[in-house]
Design an enzyme around this catalytic site. Structure first.
Site, short mmCIF file in Angstrom:
data_model
loop_
_atom_site.label_atom_id
_atom_site.label_comp_id
_atom_site.label_asym_id
_atom_site.label_seq_id
_atom_site.Cartn_x
_atom_site.Cartn_y
_atom_site.Cartn_z
N GLU A 1 -31.13 35.47 -17.72
CA GLU A 1 -32.10 34.32 -17.33
C GLU A 1 -33.51 35.01 -17.08
OE1 GLU A 1 -30.52 33.76 -13.46
OE2 GLU A 1 -30.42 35.77 -12.78
N ASP B 1 -38.74 38.10 -7.75
CA ASP B 1 -39.05 37.38 -9.22
C ASP B 1 -40.47 37.52 -9.51
OD1 ASP B 1 -36.33 36.65 -9.05
OD2 ASP B 1 -36.86 34.82 -8.23
#
Length: 496
Positions: A184, A16
Site C-alpha cells: 500500500e 503516513d
C-alpha cells in the site's frame, strides 16, 4: 554532536508522512483522519527541525459525514507535490474516493476538495508529472471497504489534475511477489528515465519499505526491499517520502509505530548502489542518527504549549469532527472558553465532536492546564483527557447540589460509559490546575491542585485510537436541556 541529529525527528503521531523540497524549504503533511482542520502543514529548513504552519483542509467532505467523530475515516496517507507553480495534495478517503486540492502558496488559499475518483477503498494516491508533460496517478486499496488489497493501480491523468483518463490498470500485484503482503502507500517519482514507486508492505507494526522501478509507468516493475528493521529496535520502518537536499543528497522520512504515541517519524540517509537501487539507512537498516542534511538551520519544533490569546487556539489543535458555530466563546483576553455543549453522550468522550485535541508526544512529558468551570448547570463538567480506544480524564463537575468537585474518570476500550477512577474531591472555588504525567511507556498519572496538590487514582495506560495515536484533549459538556449551559475556561496549557 554538533551537525548531527538523532531519531526520531518528530516524536509524535505524524502518520503516513509525505514531504517535498521547494528551493531551500522543506514541507510535510500527514494523515489527519477525521479531525478538522485536517492535512497539517509543517515547514523545515533541514528535514530535522519542523514547525507547524497551518492546515490545508478546513473542513472534511462530505461535510455531513463528519459532523460526528469518525477517527479511522477521512484523510488517509496524503501526497504533497509542487508542480507548475502550485502546491498539490492528493488523499484517499476510504469511504468516498480520491480527493485533491491545490494552492499557489503552501499557506493557501487552498482550492475546495475535488473528488477525482469516486469509490470505496481507494486510498494512498500519489500523482506524477513527467518532463514531457504527461501526468499519472497511482493508488492503493483498503480491503475493509473494497475487498481488494495488496495491489497498486495506475491511471493516466489530465495535466491539470481535473480528471483521470482511463479506468485504471493494476501495475504492481503484491500477490504475485513471494512473501509480500499488505502492499500500500505508494509514492511515485522519476529519476534517470525510470519510474519509481516507493511503497510499504508487511503491515503497520512489522512491515518494510519496498522500491519498484520500470522504464514504463504501466510496468513491468522490478522490486527490492530497501529498508527493514533488521538488527535494530526500530520496528516496521516504512511508508514515507524520498526528499533531496539542496546539495543533491537524498533522504527518506518514514514512520515507526510506537503504541499509544502513534506513528513517529525517522529520517534515513539514502544512497545508491552500483545497480542503481536506493540504499536506505545503513545497509538497509534504520540509523539512530546521522549528519544533518542541511547544517545551521533554526532549531524549530512543533508547537505544543498554548496561552489561547483572544480565546483562539493554536495550529497544533484540531476538533474531532467538523466544527459548528458556538463551540468556543471569543473574547479579548487570554484563555480558551469552551461552551459546555449539551449532549446525551457526555458519558463517553469518544462520541463527542466538540473535543479539542492535539497529538500526545512521546514521554516522559508532563501536561498541565488551568481550568475554571463557569457553569451553574448541574452535571456540567470539563477537563483534560488522554483519549484513545480507552480514555482517562481529570477535571471539574457541578453536582446536583450545586457544589463543584474535582473528578477523575476513565473508560476501558470495551466500555461504553466512563466511571470514577477516584473519589470526587471538593473544589469550592470552581478552579483547578490539572496535571498528567506521561511516562516513556505511555503510563499516565493524573493529579491536580485545588487547595493543595492531590494525586488522583491509579495509573492509566494510554492506548492508540485505531489508526491514530492517543490525543491530549480539552472538553466541556452539560446534560441535555434547553438554553446555554455556561462555559469552561482553560489557561496556560503546557507540555514539558
Amino acid at each position: 554532536m554538533t551537525g548531527h541529529y538523532s531519531n526520531p525527528v518528530l516524536a509524535a503521531d505524524w502518520s503516513d508522512p509525505d514531504a517535498i523540497r521547494v528551493g531551500d524549504d522543506f514541507y510535510l503533511t500527514a494523515s489527519s483522519f477525521g479531525r478538522a482542520p485536517g492535512l497539517p502543514l509543517l515547514h523545515s529548513r533541514d528535514l530535522v527541525h519542523w514547525e507547524i504552519i497551518g492546515h490545508a483542509l478546513e473542513r472534511l467532505e462530505p461535510a455531513e459525514a463528519f459532523a460526528v467523530p469518525r477517527h479511522d475515516c477521512g484523510v488517509w496517507a496524503p501526497s504533497l507535490r509542487h508542480h507548475d507553480g502550485r502546491f498539490w495534495i492528493f488523499w484517499g478517503d476510504p469511504d468516498h474516493g480520491i480527493y485533491r486540492i491545490s494552492a499557489p502558496e503552501i499557506t493557501g488559499p487552498w482550492s475546495p476538495p475535488l473528488l477525482l475518483k469516486a469509490g470505496k477503498g481507494l486510498i494512498d494516491p500519489c500523482p506524477l508529472w513527467t518532463e514531457d508533460g504527461r501526468a499519472y496517478l497511482v493508488h492503493g486499496w483498503a480491503r475493509s471497504r473494497s475487498g481488494i488489497k495488496n495491489r497498486l493501480t495506475g491511471h493516466r491523468m489530465s495535466p491539470d489534475a481535473t480528471e483521470l483518463l482511463d479506468a485504471g490498470t493494476v501495475i504492481v500485484d503484491g500477490d504475485a511477489l513471494p512473501g509480500w503482503f499488505t502492499l500500500e502507500g505508494p509514492k511515485l517519482y522519476r529519476r534517470d528515465g525510470w519510474f519509481w514507486i516507493f511503497a510499504p508492505a508487511g503491515s503497520v507494526e512489522t512491515g518494510w519499505q519496498g522500491a519498484f522501478r520500470s522504464r514504463d509507468f504501466f510496468g513491468p516493475y522490478e522490486e527490492r526491499i530497501v529498508l527493514a528493521q533488521g538488527s535494530t529496535d526500530v520496528n516496521g520502518p516504512h511508508q514515507g517520502a524520498w526528499v533531496d537536499a539542496p546539495d543533491g543528497s537524498d533522504w527518506f522520512l518514514h514512520f515507526q509505530q510506537r503504541g499509544a504515541f502513534g506513528r513517529i517519524l525517522h529520517l534515513q540517509p539514502m544512497t545508491w548502489d552500483g545497480d542503481g537501487w536506493p540504499v536506505l539507512g545503513s545497509g538497509g537498516e534504520p540509523v539512530a542518527g546521522h549528519r544533518l542534511p542541511v547544517p545551521g538551520g533554526p532549531a524549530t519544533a512543533p508547537a505544543r504549549d498554548d496561552d489561547f490569546p483572544g480565546g483562539a487556539f493554536g495550529v497544533q489543535w484540531s476538533w474531532l469532527a467538523n466544527p459548528a458555530p458556538g463551540w468556543t466563546e471569543p473574547h479579548d483576553g487570554a484563555g480558551l472558553r469552551l461552551a459546555c455543549r449539551r449532549t446525551a453522550d457526555a458519558h463517553d468522550l469518544r462520541l463527542l465532536p466538540a473535543v479539542l485535541a492535539q497529538r500526545l508526544p512521546v514521554g516522559p512529558v508532563t501536561v498541565e492546564v488551568e481550568l475554571a468551570l463557569d457553569s451553574t448547570e448541574p452535571g456540567a463538567k470539563a477537563g483534560l483527557a488522554v483519549l484513545g480506544d480507552a480514555f482517562g480524564w481529570i477535571g471539574l463537575e457541578r453536582g446536583p447540589d450545586g457544589a463543584v468537585s474535582l473528578v477523575h474518570r476513565f473508560a476501558e476500550q470495551v466500555s461504553t460509559r466512563e466511571r470514577d477512577a477516584a473519589r470526587p474531591y471538593p473544589a469550592p472555588g470552581g478552579t483547578a490546575r490539572l496535571r498528567i504525567e506521561v511516562t516513556a511507556h505511555a503510563r499516565c498519572r493524573f493529579s491536580a491542585v485545588v487547595d493543595e496538590p492531590r494525586a488522583s487514582g491509579p495509573e492509566f495506560a494510554a492506548t492508540p485510537w485505531r489508526w491514530v495515536g492517543a490525543q491530549l484533549a480539552l472538553f466541556a459538556t452539560a446534560p441535555e436541556g434547553d438554553g446555554p449551559a455556561g462555559a469552561a475556561e482553560f489557561r496556560n496549557f503546557r507540555v514539558t
